[in-house]
Write a protein that holds these residues in place. Structure first.
Motif, PDB file in Angstrom:
ATOM      1  N   GLU A 157      27.126   7.813 -23.708  1.00 60.33           N
ATOM      2  CA  GLU A 157      25.763   8.291 -23.517  1.00 60.33           C
ATOM      3  C   GLU A 157      25.120   7.683 -22.278  1.00 60.33           C
ATOM      4  OE1 GLU A 157      22.717  10.723 -24.100  1.00 60.33           O
ATOM      5  OE2 GLU A 157      24.555  10.689 -25.314  1.00 60.33           O
ATOM      6  N   LYS A 158      25.369   6.390 -22.026  1.00 61.00           N
ATOM      7  CA  LYS A 158      24.801   5.754 -20.836  1.00 61.00           C
ATOM      8  C   LYS A 158      25.450   6.299 -19.562  1.00 61.00           C
ATOM      9  CE  LYS A 158      23.226   1.364 -22.799  1.00 61.00           C
ATOM     10  NZ  LYS A 158      23.354  -0.121 -22.767  1.00 61.00           N
ATOM     11  N   ASN A 159      26.746   6.517 -19.605  1.00 58.32           N
ATOM     12  CA  ASN A 159      27.416   7.120 -18.451  1.00 58.32           C
ATOM     13  C   ASN A 159      26.886   8.518 -18.167  1.00 58.32           C
ATOM     14  OD1 ASN A 159      29.254   5.166 -17.476  1.00 58.32           O
ATOM     15  ND2 ASN A 159      30.633   5.530 -19.198  1.00 58.32           N
ATOM     16  N   ARG A 160      26.681   9.275 -19.226  1.00 61.09           N
ATOM     17  CA  ARG A 160      26.164  10.633 -19.069  1.00 61.09           C
ATOM     18  C   ARG A 160      24.755  10.616 -18.484  1.00 61.09           C
ATOM     19  NH1 ARG A 160      23.098  14.273 -21.881  1.00 61.09           N
ATOM     20  NH2 ARG A 160      23.698  16.468 -21.664  1.00 61.09           N
ATOM     21  N   SER A 161      23.905   9.724 -18.969  1.00 64.38           N
ATOM     22  CA  SER A 161      22.535   9.639 -18.473  1.00 64.38           C
ATOM     23  C   SER A 161      22.503   9.226 -17.006  1.00 64.38           C
ATOM     24  CB  SER A 161      21.727   8.635 -19.310  1.00 64.38           C
ATOM     25  OG  SER A 161      21.637   9.058 -20.643  1.00 64.38           O
ATOM     26  N   LEU A 162      23.325   8.240 -16.636  1.00 64.55           N
ATOM     27  CA  LEU A 162      23.372   7.793 -15.249  1.00 64.55           C
ATOM     28  C   LEU A 162      23.858   8.914 -14.339  1.00 64.55           C
ATOM     29  CD1 LEU A 162      23.080   5.546 -13.168  1.00 64.55           C
ATOM     30  CD2 LEU A 162      25.407   4.802 -13.736  1.00 64.55           C
ATOM     31  N   SER A 163      24.892   9.639 -14.762  1.00 67.41           N
ATOM     32  CA  SER A 163      25.387  10.776 -13.978  1.00 67.41           C
ATOM     33  C   SER A 163      24.310  11.837 -13.802  1.00 67.41           C
ATOM     34  CB  SER A 163      26.616  11.392 -14.660  1.00 67.41           C
ATOM     35  OG  SER A 163      27.668  10.467 -14.754  1.00 67.41           O
ATOM     36  N   LEU A 164      23.575  12.086 -14.871  1.00 65.59           N
ATOM     37  CA  LEU A 164      22.513  13.083 -14.833  1.00 65.59           C
ATOM     38  C   LEU A 164      21.447  12.704 -13.819  1.00 65.59           C
ATOM     39  CD1 LEU A 164      21.079  15.587 -16.037  1.00 65.59           C
ATOM     40  CD2 LEU A 164      20.106  14.068 -17.770  1.00 65.59           C
ATOM     41  N   TYR A 165      20.958  11.468 -13.879  1.00 64.20           N
ATOM     42  CA  TYR A 165      19.875  11.033 -12.990  1.00 64.20           C
ATOM     43  C   TYR A 165      20.331  10.975 -11.535  1.00 64.20           C
ATOM     44  CZ  TYR A 165      17.356   9.794 -17.248  1.00 64.20           C
ATOM     45  OH  TYR A 165      16.726   9.842 -18.468  1.00 64.20           O
ATOM     46  N   LEU A 166      21.542  10.498 -11.293  1.00 62.01           N
ATOM     47  CA  LEU A 166      22.037  10.429  -9.922  1.00 62.01           C
ATOM     48  C   LEU A 166      22.233  11.819  -9.327  1.00 62.01           C
ATOM     49  CD1 LEU A 166      24.662   7.513 -10.129  1.00 62.01           C
ATOM     50  CD2 LEU A 166      22.437   7.481  -8.995  1.00 62.01           C
ATOM     51  N   ASN A 167      22.804  12.734 -10.099  1.00 67.38           N
ATOM     52  CA  ASN A 167      22.971  14.108  -9.606  1.00 67.38           C
ATOM     53  C   ASN A 167      21.636  14.782  -9.341  1.00 67.38           C
ATOM     54  OD1 ASN A 167      25.825  15.293  -9.466  1.00 67.38           O
ATOM     55  ND2 ASN A 167      25.917  14.083 -11.344  1.00 67.38           N
ATOM     56  N   LEU A 168      20.691  14.519 -10.234  1.00 64.05           N
ATOM     57  CA  LEU A 168      19.375  15.143 -10.085  1.00 64.05           C
ATOM     58  C   LEU A 168      18.667  14.656  -8.838  1.00 64.05           C
ATOM     59  CD1 LEU A 168      17.486  17.122 -11.600  1.00 64.05           C
ATOM     60  CD2 LEU A 168      16.451  15.133 -12.696  1.00 64.05           C
TER      61      LEU A 168
END
Length: 335
Positions: A157-168
């Motif tokens: 979940e933390k990896n997914r959230s970090l990927s989401l914010y960085l891509n955004l």
């Protein structure tokens, strides 16, 4: 998928290379606007060659160094393309509304503009390095290294959230801003010329050529929109319907077919053709410009006749405005 990968990248490399060759040997690179177009083409070349740095059929045991280099190069090149595409729209607007003097002012700071144009993407490509967030994206086959957190010490979940914010923050928001700003300046340029056209009906032929240039330049942000629209849709699905996208991914990995396969074909085919689409826009605009050169010459002759007509009639005291229009028209020939 691999065949599609290489075909699309080859088209982008070929289109960008021909575009740079034509700019270098046949177009005048001493013109400021042409150098901006050359920067866009260089960005497309970096993106295409960057994609070829890393192709892996699996996600385990990948070359971390090569993957990181590929992710950083492609991230750098994409942001560069967004910036230079936006710059083309802005300098068109400046040419129409403020004239050649303002463009000369920008030319004095050309080195600074070029440094900023490449330094900002470099910074945005460096940020994911601090989070070790260049990794093969499990959602893509073949595996392509992009912004994706894959830290074993963090939860899924933390990896997914970090990927989401960085891509955004580092990709999707800059992409949307580039599209919005480009369309804004091009539309302002277009309607500015159209307002002038309504005031000077005798100069319609010259103004129509200005309208053609302004209308054609909207193809640059349109090419970006077409290239990255499937990726934006996938990103939104990933954010709001993650369960569905995970299910069709699993179906694909098990059965090697299904909805996910066709989604990825469209996404790859569009995003990898960025350089090819930009080169098509360049060739189309060059063709249109050269096609209109004869019309331009005749329009200039008619303008001189119109200027004489206006000066001989007292009810038309608009020589100064007409002269400004002519100067703006001449400035647009360079763009």
């Amino acid at each position: 998928m691999l065949i599609l990968f290489y075909v699309c990248i080859s088209l982008s490399i070929g289109g960008s290379t021909l575009m740079l060759t034509h700019l270098f040997f046949f177009d005048n690179l001493k013109v400021f606007a042409q150098r901006i177009v050359a920067c866009l083409s260089i960005s497309d070349c970096f993106y295409a060659f960057g994609l070829l740095l890393y192709v892996e059929p699996s996600f385990d045991g990948y070359d971390i160094t090569r993957c990181t280099i590929q992710g950083a190069v492609t991230q750098f090149a994409r942001i560069c393309a967004f910036l230079w595409s936006t710059s083309i729209s802005y300098f068109l607007y400046v040419s129409i509304t403020r004239g050649q003097k303002q463009l000369i002012y920008f030319q004095r700071y050309e080195k600074f503009i070029l440094i900023i144009g490449f330094a900002i993407p470099c910074l945005m490509a460096t940020i994911p390095l601090f989070f070790q967030s260049y990794a093969p994206t499990p959602a893509k086959v073949p595996a392509i290294c992009s912004i994706n957190s894959n830290d074993e010490n963090k939860s899924i979940e933390k990896n997914r959230s970090l990927s989401l914010y960085l891509n955004l923050t580092l990709f999707y928001i800059p992409l949307l801003l580039s599209l919005i700003i480009s369309v804004y300046f091009i539309l302002r340029s277009y309607f500015k010329i159209k307002r002038i056209k309504s005031q000077y009906e005798l100069l319609n032929k010259q103004i129509n050529i200005q309208l053609m240039f302004a209308r054609n330049l909207i193809l640059y942000p349109l090419a970006l929109f077409i290239c990255w629209l499937p990726s934006q849709i996938i990103f939104l699905i990933f954010v709001f319907k993650n369960t569905w996208i995970e299910q069709i991914q699993q179906d694909y990995f098990i059965n090697q077919t299904g909805t996910y396969y066709y989604i990825r074909i469209i996404q790859y085919g569009a995003s990898f053709l960025q350089g090819f689409f930009n080169s098509l826009v360049y060739w189309f605009n060059s063709y249109q410009m050269r096609k209109r050169l004869n019309i331009l010459e005749r329009a200039n002759l008619e303008y001189q006749k119109t200027k004489t007509f206006l000066s001989n009639n007292n009810e038309y005291n608009e020589n100064r405005s007409s002269s400004q229009l002519s100067n703006s028209f001449e400035n647009l020939q360079e763009i």
